[in-house]
Design a protein around this motif. Structure first.
Motif, short mmCIF file in Angstrom:
data_model
loop_
_atom_site.label_atom_id
_atom_site.label_comp_id
_atom_site.label_asym_id
_atom_site.label_seq_id
_atom_site.Cartn_x
_atom_site.Cartn_y
_atom_site.Cartn_z
N MET A 1 0.84 -1.21 0.00
CA MET A 1 0.00 0.00 0.00
C MET A 1 0.87 1.26 0.00
N GLN A 2 2.00 1.19 -0.64
CA GLN A 2 2.87 2.37 -0.63
C GLN A 2 2.58 3.21 -1.87
N LEU A 10 0.10 12.18 8.92
CA LEU A 10 0.02 11.44 10.18
C LEU A 10 -0.28 12.43 11.29
N PHE A 47 -2.21 2.52 22.26
CA PHE A 47 -2.23 3.14 20.94
C PHE A 47 -3.15 2.41 19.99
N ALA A 48 -3.64 3.16 19.02
CA ALA A 48 -4.30 2.53 17.89
C ALA A 48 -4.09 3.42 16.68
N LEU A 49 -4.14 2.80 15.53
CA LEU A 49 -3.93 3.55 14.30
C LEU A 49 -5.15 3.41 13.41
N ARG A 60 -3.54 9.25 8.43
CA ARG A 60 -3.34 8.27 9.49
C ARG A 60 -3.51 8.95 10.84
N GLN A 62 -3.02 8.58 14.65
CA GLN A 62 -2.39 7.81 15.72
C GLN A 62 -3.08 8.21 17.03
N TRP A 64 -3.94 8.19 20.81
CA TRP A 64 -3.30 7.96 22.12
C TRP A 64 -4.39 7.84 23.17
N ARG A 81 2.63 15.75 24.00
CA ARG A 81 3.58 16.39 23.10
C ARG A 81 3.30 16.10 21.62
N LEU B 134 -5.92 -2.57 23.22
CA LEU B 134 -5.93 -2.09 21.85
C LEU B 134 -4.83 -2.77 21.08
N ASP B 135 -5.08 -2.91 19.86
CA ASP B 135 -4.10 -3.55 19.01
C ASP B 135 -3.23 -2.47 18.42
N PRO B 136 -2.07 -2.31 18.97
CA PRO B 136 -1.25 -1.21 18.47
C PRO B 136 -0.68 -1.54 17.09
N HIS B 137 -0.73 -0.59 16.25
CA HIS B 137 -0.18 -0.80 14.92
C HIS B 137 1.09 -0.01 14.79
N LYS B 327 5.08 2.07 22.04
CA LYS B 327 4.33 1.18 21.15
C LYS B 327 4.98 -0.20 21.13
N ASN B 330 4.26 -1.99 24.36
CA ASN B 330 2.84 -2.37 24.40
C ASN B 330 2.59 -3.59 23.52
#
Lengths: 212, 359
Positions: A1-2, A10, A47-49, A60, A62, A64, A81, B134-137, B327, B330
């Protein structure tokens, strides 16, 4: 997927609010499209993306997920931060969690500003709206007014359980982040003098800089 | 709940080490720090590269660590060099520069069962055993543009631990409420359930678990926000990494300076409970309790050091900043090779002791 011809953004987004209001659940719903009634306290940060297609560009997020009991102290300063936006979450069934919203916002704004001195875009989430909206209706609080007074760019009644308004809230936040980013880029006038923290020589007066 | 008094003698056996540990820990922590700082000063004199940020002038009357008693003498290393520190097998996979996805290295199929945690009543008590996170990516890392790690690391995370049936959850809740009732000044703080759960699982007895938890909390309380021990842990980490691995310390310092070591917060708060599968939690906790007599009363600190050092090459190769390292850890939760980490922790105790003795 680049896809290199695509522009990619981001953004670091904070999710804060009192403990047990559903921050983790909202993120889980948003990113993983599911919900669990079980509770597990977040310790520190998770974290989740989330990847979005936004006007043929890739955004994207990110996310927290910051533990609800971490409001005080230096750790949140570090967590905050370089964030570009934030959700502050409260639980519509718990008035105290709404009262804490202003404190969270204050904490956020005192520890984090954009390069142009403005506060980051923040959206207020009134979560668990599937369980009644007593707090919203009975308190006589006008949410629009509350948002204006406390500097939120918008608010949504959400339910992680029933998947209500979470995408909408996120889109609202992203829209404002992109706007504030453009704002930031425009404010970078080439002949602006940027004060350096390391430079102790003085000479630059912050009020002069502000008046530009 | 069964009378707690009835189990007191047993409790004493189980928690014997804890009690003493509590008493001496605070005092010793300070001493350790001062000892290390002094050591750092010495090193600074001989090695100009070592940067000393902590300069406490207190007299520390450096007491020697007790001679190490090793039961497994065949494994006792002589003073090891940092270069000899083994790398975790598992660590090489997810953070390879190719960024392949990795297999769950610790599948726990027995835990695949059961969403048997009911939705609790509105409660001050979280249902701790929900092992979901959570599923960290991993997105791109600085220094390796396309590194991408699609996590399948839910593993034992994502499912409830088999023990926590509704009936046992009720026990957990009872114990927690009893404890809070006796400590209303502190109240419930997130994370306490994490500390109670393994005790209940292994003892399977409300009264015993309550008593042991009460003892355990005498030490762990200090790590919660109302205590003050967390900053000491961070300071100790800072000092020791600076001494033992200045290259890594330099990286941490330069990549946004995360030598505050906040990424270790959960480790110290919960004695690594969230970092490990239950089987490993039992092993690590028993080691911590026993280590006071066999190795060091600061063993928690050395496990934390080992956790960092096991992955130090990966941290360096990927030029990790604060976000990356949080990350990373985690994502690595419940995937650590605990035997390797405990061995390294013990070796690090030995190494620091040697440093102090051979100054």
């Amino acid at each position: 997927m680049q896809n290199n011809h695509h522009k990619e953004h981001l953004y670091k987004i904070l999710v804060i609010g009192d403990l047990g209001v559903g921050k983790t659940s909202i993120i889980k719903r948003y990113v993983h499209h599911n919900f669990s009634p079980n509770y597990r306290a977040t310790i520190g940060v998770d974290f989740a993306l989330k990847v979005l297609n936004w006007d043929q560009e890739t955004v994207r997020l990110q996310l927290w997920d910051i533990a609800g009991q971490e409001r005080f102290g230096n750790m949140t300063r570090v967590y905050y931060r370089e964030a570009m936006g934030a959700f502050i979450v409260f639980d519509v069934t718990r008035p105290a969690s709404l009262e804490a919203v202003a404190k969270w916002k204050e904490d956020l704004d005192s520890k984090l500003t954009l390069a142009n001195g403005k506060n980051v875009a923040t959206v207020l989430l009134a979560n668990k709206c599937d369980q009644g909206r007593d707090v919203l209706t009975n308190n006589g609080i006008k949410m629009e007014q509350f948002c204006q007074e406390n500097g939120f760019v918008g608010w949504y009644e959400t339910s992680a359980k029933e998947n209500i308004n979470i995408d909408e809230a996120a889109n609202c936040l992203v829209k404002h982040i992109i706007a504030s980013e453009k704002d930031l880029l425009q404010s970078e006038v080439p002949d602006t003098i940027t004060p350096q923290l390391e430079n102790d020589k003085g000479g630059t007066c912050s009020s002069c800089f502000r008046s530009q | 709940m069964v009378s707690a008094a009835a189990t007191e003698s047993k409790e004493e056996l189980v928690e014997h080490s804890l009690k003493k540990d509590v008493d001496v820990r605070n005092e010793e922590t300070t001493k350790l720090e001062e000892r290390i700082v002094e050591k750092m000063k010495e090193m600074d004199e001989s090695n100009t590269n070592t940067r000393v940020t902590r300069t406490r002038e207190t007299d520390c009357a450096p007491q020697k660590e007790e001679p190490q008693v090793m039961t497994e003498s065949d494994e006792s290393p002589s003073a090891i060099e940092m270069e000899e520190i083994p790398k975790a097998k598992v660590s090489m996979v997810p953070w390879s520069r190719k960024g392949e996805s990795f297999e769950d290295s610790a599948p726990h199929t027995e835990e695949e069962q059961g969403k048997n945690t009911p939705e609790g009543p509105e409660s001050i008590l979280p249902k701790e055993p929900q092992m979901e996170s959570l599923d960290p990516h991993f997105d791109s890392l600085p220094g390796s543009g396309a590194t991408k790690c699609k996590s399948t690391s839910q593993g034992s995370a994502g499912k409830n631990y088999w023990y926590f049936t509704p009936a046992n959850l009720e026990k957990l809740r009872n114990i927690m409420c009893s404890y809070i009732w006796r400590h209303l000044d502190i109240g419930y703080v997130q994370g306490m359930c994490d500390l109670l759960a393994p005790l209940l699982v292994i003892l399977d007895d409300e009264a015993m678990a309550f008593s042991c938890f009460t003892e355990l909390m005498k030490r762990m309380n200090q790590n919660f926000p109302h205590g003050g021990a967390m900053d000491t842990h961070f300071a100790n980490m800072r000092s020791l990494i600076q001494i033992l691995d200045s290259e890594l310390f330099e990286l941490m310092h330069q990549n946004g300076d995360y030598t505050h070591f906040y990424f270790c917060y959960r480790w110290f708060l919960l004695d690594f409970k969230r970092e490990l599968v239950y089987e490993d939690v039992f092993a690590v906790w028993e080691t911590i309790w026993a280590a006071k007599y066999a190795s060091s009363s600061h063993f928690v600190l050395f496990i934390a050091l080992a956790l960092v050092e096991i992955y130090r090459d990966i941290i360096l190769e990927n030029n990790m900043d604060f976000t990356d390292i949080i990350k990373f850890f985690n994502e690595m939760a419940e995937h650590h090779n605990i035997k390797q980490i405990l061995t390294l922790a013990r070796d690090l105790v030995y190494k620091v002791q040697m440093l102090i003795e051979n100054k």
